[in-house]
Design a protein around this motif. Sequence first.
Motif, PDB file in Angstrom:
ATOM      1  N   GLN A   1       0.838  -1.199   0.000  1.00 13.02           N
ATOM      2  CA  GLN A   1       0.000   0.000   0.000  1.00 13.02           C
ATOM      3  C   GLN A   1       0.872   1.247   0.000  1.00 13.02           C
ATOM      4  O   GLN A   1       2.033   1.214   0.422  1.00 13.02           O
ATOM      5  CB  GLN A   1      -0.918   0.010   1.225  1.00 13.02           C
ATOM      6  CG  GLN A   1      -2.017  -1.030   1.197  1.00 13.02           C
ATOM      7  CD  GLN A   1      -2.942  -0.913   2.403  1.00 13.02           C
ATOM      8  OE1 GLN A   1      -2.672  -0.196   3.366  1.00 13.02           O
ATOM      9  NE2 GLN A   1      -4.061  -1.631   2.350  1.00 13.02           N
TER      10      GLN A   1
ATOM     11  N   ALA B   1     -21.198  -3.160   4.164  1.00 14.45           N
ATOM     12  CA  ALA B   1     -20.500  -3.052   2.881  1.00 14.45           C
ATOM     13  C   ALA B   1     -21.541  -3.192   1.756  1.00 14.45           C
ATOM     14  O   ALA B   1     -22.018  -4.293   1.469  1.00 14.45           O
ATOM     15  CB  ALA B   1     -19.435  -4.139   2.777  1.00 14.45           C
TER      16      ALA B   1
ATOM     17  N   PHE C   1     -19.002 -10.807  -0.126  1.00 15.95           N
ATOM     18  CA  PHE C   1     -18.344  -9.774  -0.927  1.00 15.95           C
ATOM     19  C   PHE C   1     -17.806  -8.689   0.024  1.00 15.95           C
ATOM     20  O   PHE C   1     -18.578  -7.866   0.534  1.00 15.95           O
ATOM     21  CB  PHE C   1     -19.324  -9.167  -1.923  1.00 15.95           C
ATOM     22  CG  PHE C   1     -19.879 -10.167  -2.894  1.00 15.95           C
ATOM     23  CD1 PHE C   1     -19.043 -10.806  -3.802  1.00 15.95           C
ATOM     24  CD2 PHE C   1     -21.228 -10.485  -2.901  1.00 15.95           C
ATOM     25  CE1 PHE C   1     -19.543 -11.737  -4.702  1.00 15.95           C
ATOM     26  CE2 PHE C   1     -21.735 -11.405  -3.799  1.00 15.95           C
ATOM     27  CZ  PHE C   1     -20.891 -12.038  -4.705  1.00 15.95           C
ATOM     28  N   ILE C   2     -16.505  -8.739   0.243  1.00 20.86           N
ATOM     29  CA  ILE C   2     -15.890  -7.802   1.174  1.00 20.86           C
ATOM     30  C   ILE C   2     -14.496  -7.453   0.675  1.00 20.86           C
ATOM     31  O   ILE C   2     -13.797  -8.304   0.104  1.00 20.86           O
ATOM     32  CB  ILE C   2     -15.846  -8.403   2.599  1.00 20.86           C
ATOM     33  CG1 ILE C   2     -15.486  -7.344   3.631  1.00 20.86           C
ATOM     34  CG2 ILE C   2     -14.906  -9.577   2.671  1.00 20.86           C
ATOM     35  CD1 ILE C   2     -15.685  -7.813   5.065  1.00 20.86           C
ATOM     36  N   ASP C   3     -14.102  -6.222   0.861  1.00 20.13           N
ATOM     37  CA  ASP C   3     -12.792  -5.743   0.415  1.00 20.13           C
ATOM     38  C   ASP C   3     -11.682  -6.427   1.214  1.00 20.13           C
ATOM     39  O   ASP C   3     -11.633  -6.313   2.447  1.00 20.13           O
ATOM     40  CB  ASP C   3     -12.741  -4.222   0.596  1.00 20.13           C
ATOM     41  CG  ASP C   3     -11.468  -3.603   0.047  1.00 20.13           C
ATOM     42  OD1 ASP C   3     -10.564  -4.356  -0.382  1.00 20.13           O
ATOM     43  OD2 ASP C   3     -11.372  -2.361   0.064  1.00 20.13           O
ATOM     44  N   GLN C   4     -10.791  -7.122   0.527  1.00 20.29           N
ATOM     45  CA  GLN C   4      -9.743  -7.883   1.190  1.00 20.29           C
ATOM     46  C   GLN C   4      -8.642  -6.998   1.782  1.00 20.29           C
ATOM     47  O   GLN C   4      -7.786  -7.493   2.516  1.00 20.29           O
ATOM     48  CB  GLN C   4      -9.121  -8.889   0.220  1.00 20.29           C
ATOM     49  CG  GLN C   4     -10.083  -9.985  -0.220  1.00 20.29           C
ATOM     50  CD  GLN C   4     -10.548 -10.834   0.953  1.00 20.29           C
ATOM     51  OE1 GLN C   4      -9.743 -11.477   1.626  1.00 20.29           O
ATOM     52  NE2 GLN C   4     -11.859 -10.834   1.218  1.00 20.29           N
ATOM     53  N   SER C   5      -8.662  -5.703   1.473  1.00 27.08           N
ATOM     54  CA  SER C   5      -7.675  -4.800   2.083  1.00 27.08           C
ATOM     55  C   SER C   5      -8.128  -4.290   3.450  1.00 27.08           C
ATOM     56  O   SER C   5      -7.380  -3.586   4.124  1.00 27.08           O
ATOM     57  CB  SER C   5      -7.407  -3.616   1.167  1.00 27.08           C
ATOM     58  OG  SER C   5      -8.560  -2.789   1.054  1.00 27.08           O
ATOM     59  N   LEU C   6      -9.346  -4.656   3.862  1.00 29.95           N
ATOM     60  CA  LEU C   6      -9.843  -4.248   5.178  1.00 29.95           C
ATOM     61  C   LEU C   6      -9.179  -5.073   6.273  1.00 29.95           C
ATOM     62  O   LEU C   6      -8.680  -6.172   6.026  1.00 29.95           O
ATOM     63  CB  LEU C   6     -11.362  -4.409   5.227  1.00 29.95           C
ATOM     64  CG  LEU C   6     -12.158  -3.419   4.362  1.00 29.95           C
ATOM     65  CD1 LEU C   6     -13.641  -3.764   4.391  1.00 29.95           C
ATOM     66  CD2 LEU C   6     -11.937  -1.988   4.835  1.00 29.95           C
TER      67      LEU C   6
ATOM     68  N   THR D   1      -4.377  -7.329   7.224  1.00 27.92           N
ATOM     69  CA  THR D   1      -5.575  -7.274   6.394  1.00 27.92           C
ATOM     70  C   THR D   1      -6.151  -8.663   6.156  1.00 27.92           C
ATOM     71  O   THR D   1      -5.521  -9.696   6.455  1.00 27.92           O
ATOM     72  CB  THR D   1      -5.262  -6.616   5.038  1.00 27.92           C
ATOM     73  OG1 THR D   1      -4.401  -7.493   4.292  1.00 27.92           O
ATOM     74  CG2 THR D   1      -4.598  -5.268   5.227  1.00 27.92           C
TER      75      THR D   1
END
Length: 493
Positions: free
Chosen positions: A169, A297, A435-440, A472
Amino acid sequence: MRSPQDRIASMKLHLLGVALAAAIAPGVAAAQSKDATTAELKEQIAKMQAQLQQQQQAMQQMQQRLSELETTQQAQAAAAPTVAPAVAAAAQPVTDADIPQQEPASRIHKPPSALAGVEEPPPSGYVRLGDSGNMVKLDVVAQTDMMFDNKLMPYKDLFIPAGIPVEGQPFHDSHMQSNLSAKQSVVRMDFRRDTPYGLLKVVYKNNFFGFGGPDMDYNLQYLYGELEAKDYSILAGYYLSGFTDISVFPNTLDYEGPNSFTFKYAPQFRYTPVIWRHGEGRLTLPMTLEKPNADIALISDNQTYSKYPDVTLGLRYEAPDWHIQWSNLFRNLAVQSASSDRTRSTEAYATQLTFAAGVFGDDSVQGWVSTGKGYANFLQDITGFGLDAAFNPSLDLEATDAYAWGMGYTHAWSDAVSSSASYGYLNINPDFNVFIDQSLPDTTQYASLNVAWQFSERAMVGAEWLWGHNKTLAGDTGDAQRLQMTFRYDLNP
């Protein structure tokens, strides 16, 4: 115009002159004329006697008039109300007895590093507002924090492990940055008055962690009223959630505090009956209805809502030297499509155990542990990340599992110097197919260590080291450190 008293005095002088003239008249008459006859002398004496009689009658009439006037004046003075001279009433001091406290007064030592303006103030420092029956205590805290981070952090005024840049990142390998903030400054007003039903409190508080701009943005924290009676209390307004136990917040100079702490404000209605007493301790059953704030989300054109308010139900035993609380949270999380009006919902719940106690003189310890699903918006580190729930491939909602714990310890070196340490651990566990952002964040950790010196009754200086770790959902990690120095004035602690 002369008064009756002046006239009487003048008349008395005139009669005295007449009497003297009468006494010397024969001698004078003889000296003037030896030929004066006896008849003439008698005639003169008769005239003088007549004049003297007239003067005496006039004097008696004036004396009678004077007596009547004095009698009238005395009667008027007796009938008129007595008007006391205006004397400025001395301000009556407000004593502890004027502000009775139904809760057990805590004997746990409050160290210099404790957050200012958070808990209910002591009875000293109140003033009366005229004869209205209201009392008020005003506290203004001016604080500046100087911070040095070993890398660029997205939230400059707060130390949030969930925001630490991880491998791959931007800014993961950035250099040191510095910042100064006065957002922890506080304005607080506590109003009190006695009522036939108990002690009525109205509390207002704000700091400057708003989101309108970079510096000193207004942020309302408290605006509530509470009726506190012997066997119950009723609260209504904007205040900390019933799921938050602010009494176990560790003594950090960092405003954000441990990542795993459950911390949330909400408009609410709270009822807390006292169900048992033992010595100085008591057992209460706090229950609240709170504004729901589903943090989901979203996909497509869905919007979040809740079918019913958030509900909390707890059990709290508190004594002057310690307390323990068991809290439970019940929620409804739902979404609705703007185009099709289709709705989807899921139930969420959480349970939490918290405690705080005074140990070893003026030392103290705090601890908390919580677990559940769909309560991410209550967890300090991940609120606002959309982690309460997520969609699965069938486009149904699934609440996200979470687990958090932490503890704090404060050691008093003296009455004016203390050190505090804290640690927090937080983990979320969403279903693998949502469905979830893997960077969270998947897991975050937090640690702090400070020293603070209360060098005067209303001024404090301190320094704190902070460490955070972020992992993450994709497995990437990052660490960050901060050195914070704090200077605080507290007008009326």
